[in-house]
Enzyme design. Structure first.
Site, PDB file in Angstrom:
ATOM      1  N   ASP A  77       0.858  -1.178   0.000  1.00  0.00           N
ATOM      2  CA  ASP A  77       0.000   0.000   0.000  1.00  0.00           C
ATOM      3  C   ASP A  77       0.890   1.222   0.000  1.00  0.00           C
ATOM      4  OD1 ASP A  77       0.880  -0.271   2.625  1.00  0.00           O
ATOM      5  OD2 ASP A  77      -0.994   0.393   3.514  1.00  0.00           O
ATOM      6  N   TYR A  92       3.019   4.647   0.807  1.00  0.00           N
ATOM      7  CA  TYR A  92       3.743   5.106   1.979  1.00  0.00           C
ATOM      8  C   TYR A  92       2.813   5.961   2.844  1.00  0.00           C
ATOM      9  CZ  TYR A  92       8.005   3.780  -0.579  1.00  0.00           C
ATOM     10  OH  TYR A  92       8.969   3.088  -1.269  1.00  0.00           O
ATOM     11  N   PHE A 134       6.461   1.738  -4.466  1.00  0.00           N
ATOM     12  CA  PHE A 134       7.853   1.935  -4.076  1.00  0.00           C
ATOM     13  C   PHE A 134       8.406   3.317  -4.424  1.00  0.00           C
ATOM     14  CE2 PHE A 134       7.504  -2.722  -4.589  1.00  0.00           C
ATOM     15  CZ  PHE A 134       7.836  -3.114  -3.305  1.00  0.00           C
ATOM     16  N   HIS A 189      10.849  -9.878   0.270  1.00  0.00           N
ATOM     17  CA  HIS A 189      10.539  -8.452   0.119  1.00  0.00           C
ATOM     18  C   HIS A 189      11.791  -7.623   0.427  1.00  0.00           C
ATOM     19  CE1 HIS A 189       8.547  -4.571   0.900  1.00  0.00           C
ATOM     20  NE2 HIS A 189       7.572  -5.054   0.146  1.00  0.00           N
TER      21      HIS A 189
END
Length: 227
Positions: free
Chosen positions: A62, A64, A75, A191
């Site tokens: 989701d 930031y 990202f 991740h």
């Protein structure tokens, strides 16, 4: 928050926008918290990368939750954000190890313009509350995007972490492949977050792998570093 879908082009044909978005929009309209990213940036990933142009899909979780960071691409952050979010910093570290360079800032819109769909699984978040909108229903959009893109042509799918990897069943075999063995490139690793990057993300070299695959297909490679 009022969402505008007038700029998303051919993505607007997905059933999500008629079936689920009205309910999500009404919930957002009554949410008194500061919602990120700004309304005109919620669909940036779809606006910036038309469906017909997608060659690579990188899934995030989701946006930031820090005000001023999220601008609608997984990202990615606004170009003036310093320091970089830790996951993005790790992505750039791996990029340097893999390619010898990384972008000068965290704005990844230049990747979106090359056919890299940077899509979060959930498109909004209350400021300061990571995963605060995980139950709104945004995931259905991700499911439909993956199905639509994967059926159209072979693509590279980057699934970092268990949440992204759980979406793999929504990736279909490409219908227009002339070679039955000519399918998608699937990259599934840990991740890039500080909690898991050393469990298989570092050293995975996803960027050169994607470019090698694209070159073998006779397609232009991705300029990952904006050099």
């Amino acid at each position: 928050m009022t969402l505008d879908t007038s700029t998303i082009g051919d993505w607007a044909d997905l059933p999500f926008f008629a079936d689920e978005l009205p309910t999500i929009s009404s919930q957002l309209a009554t949410d008194t918290r500061d919602i990120l990213p700004p309304a005109d940036q919620v669909f940036t990933a779809l606006t910036r990368t038309p469906q017909a142009d997608v060659r690579v899909v990188i899934l995030g979780q989701d946006p930031y939750p820090t005000p001023g960071h999220a601008h609608g691409l997984a990202f990615s952050v606004a170009p003036d954000v310093r320091p970089l979010p830790r996951s993005l910093n790790n992505i750039f570290k791996e990029m340097v190890d893999d390619l010898g360079a990384a972008p000068l800032n965290g704005d990844l819109r230049f990747l979106a313009d090359q056919g890299v769909l940077l899509l979060n699984t959930v498109l909004t978040v209350p400021a300061g509350e990571a995963n605060g909108h995980k139950t709104l229903g945004w995931q259905k959009l991700t499911h439909q995007v993956l199905a639509a893109v994967s059926q159209t042509r072979p693509c590279a799918f980057v699934l970092w972490g268990k949440q992204a990897q759980s979406l793999a069943p929504h990736i279909a075999s490409p219908k227009d492949s002339t070679n039955p063995s000519d399918g998608h490139l699937m990259i599934q690793t840990a991740h890039p977050s500080p909690l898991s990057a050393r469990r298989g993300f570092f050293g995975s070299r996803p960027f050169s792998k994607i470019n090698t695959w694209l070159a073998q297909r006779g397609e232009p490679t991705i300029n990952w570093t904006d050099a």
